[in-house]
Design a protein around this motif. Sequence first.
Motif, mmCIF file in Angstrom:
data_model
loop_
_atom_site.group_PDB
_atom_site.id
_atom_site.type_symbol
_atom_site.label_atom_id
_atom_site.label_comp_id
_atom_site.label_asym_id
_atom_site.label_seq_id
_atom_site.Cartn_x
_atom_site.Cartn_y
_atom_site.Cartn_z
ATOM 1 N N GLY A 150 0.576 -1.196 0.106
ATOM 2 C CA GLY A 150 -0.088 0.159 0.008
ATOM 3 C C GLY A 150 0.919 1.145 -0.119
ATOM 4 O O GLY A 150 0.321 2.467 -0.240
ATOM 5 N N GLY A 180 -2.643 -3.298 0.504
ATOM 6 C CA GLY A 180 -3.085 -2.690 -0.687
ATOM 7 C C GLY A 180 -1.831 -2.956 -1.912
ATOM 8 O O GLY A 180 -1.185 -3.401 -1.598
ATOM 9 N N ALA A 182 -0.213 -0.167 -4.242
ATOM 10 C CA ALA A 182 -0.003 1.216 -4.577
ATOM 11 C C ALA A 182 0.979 1.162 -5.849
ATOM 12 O O ALA A 182 2.195 1.404 -5.832
ATOM 13 N N THR A 214 -4.740 2.124 -4.283
ATOM 14 C CA THR A 214 -4.448 3.227 -3.249
ATOM 15 C C THR A 214 -3.133 3.758 -3.545
ATOM 16 O O THR A 214 -2.523 3.513 -4.705
#
Length: 341
Positions: A150, A180, A182, A214
């Motif tokens: 993330g 997440g 990213a 994200t």
Amino acid sequence: MSRYFNIFFWEYDFYKPQLLWLLLVIPVLLFFWEFLQKNRTGQLKYANSEKEQLAYSVKWVRYIRWGITSFYAFSMACLVFVFAEPYNNSIDPPKIDYKNGIDIILSIDASGSMLAQDFDPNRLEVAKRVAKKFVDSRKGDRVGLVVYEGEAYTACPATLDYKLLKEQISAIEPGHLEPGTAIGSGLGVAVTRLRSDSLISKVIILLTDGSSNTGPEPLEVAELAKAKKCRVYTIGVGADGMAPTPVNTPFGVVYQNLPVEIDEGVLKEIASATNGKYFRAQDEKSLEKIYAEIDKLEKRKMEDQHLAAEPPLTLFPFFIWSMIFSLIAWGVQRLKFKLDD
């Protein structure tokens, strides 16, 4: 010295290969020339037509004429090769220096989905294994490592210490960052780690198995990479269909068959915007081939930029043989047929 008289045309390349079509004109010209010669009389010592000459049992005259025609054909062919501007790279091959100028950053997705078991034993372990083989294949290039989930961090700056780099690759594990995927962060941190004074090439190899959910917008970061002249190769990892993927539950981590969801559209756009290329890896073997292709692409770009000048023209062999063939044909005509003035 033989190389200065080499007219083996298949050993040459040509700056103007389209002119080689003129070779097709030579047989047409020779046909008309031969037709005229057969019907001319009174000019040669052996007067009258070829048919009448044969009647006097001078059959060898025909073979001499064929020889003369052949030598003129060879002469014209050599002139066509001259006009096509031949060159031979094998005489003085360019010296390529692979020691300086390339920085490569590996940006590897370490999110939980990288533990999916459609690869053996899972995507992350295979990605680490193949990345280390790629590092071993480099010669004098600085290679660094960015890890992202993330968020992203630099696990190893661009370095020639491949042993340290491979240790950092081996240490990649999910769960150390915010959860997440990213992609924008993984790409952005990689861009910042590339030195501004890289002479030849700045390359990022970004690997992921999902879509960005994200962090910054990946395509906006791609524009930053483009502005800094960083080329980005993107790799989507995952088999088609469903894959056993770890899922956190109140009872711990369990594996469930979940669909493989790679945002190939974004990865393709990132690669296209930065003059890179997108690849899809569906197993370990295909991932190895992808890294091997990237390796070849980068070496080819280095060679292209190291060529300070185009190879020199190699006109002399074809020109000198054209003159030799013409002189032989002309000399035989003068000595054997005694052309009248």
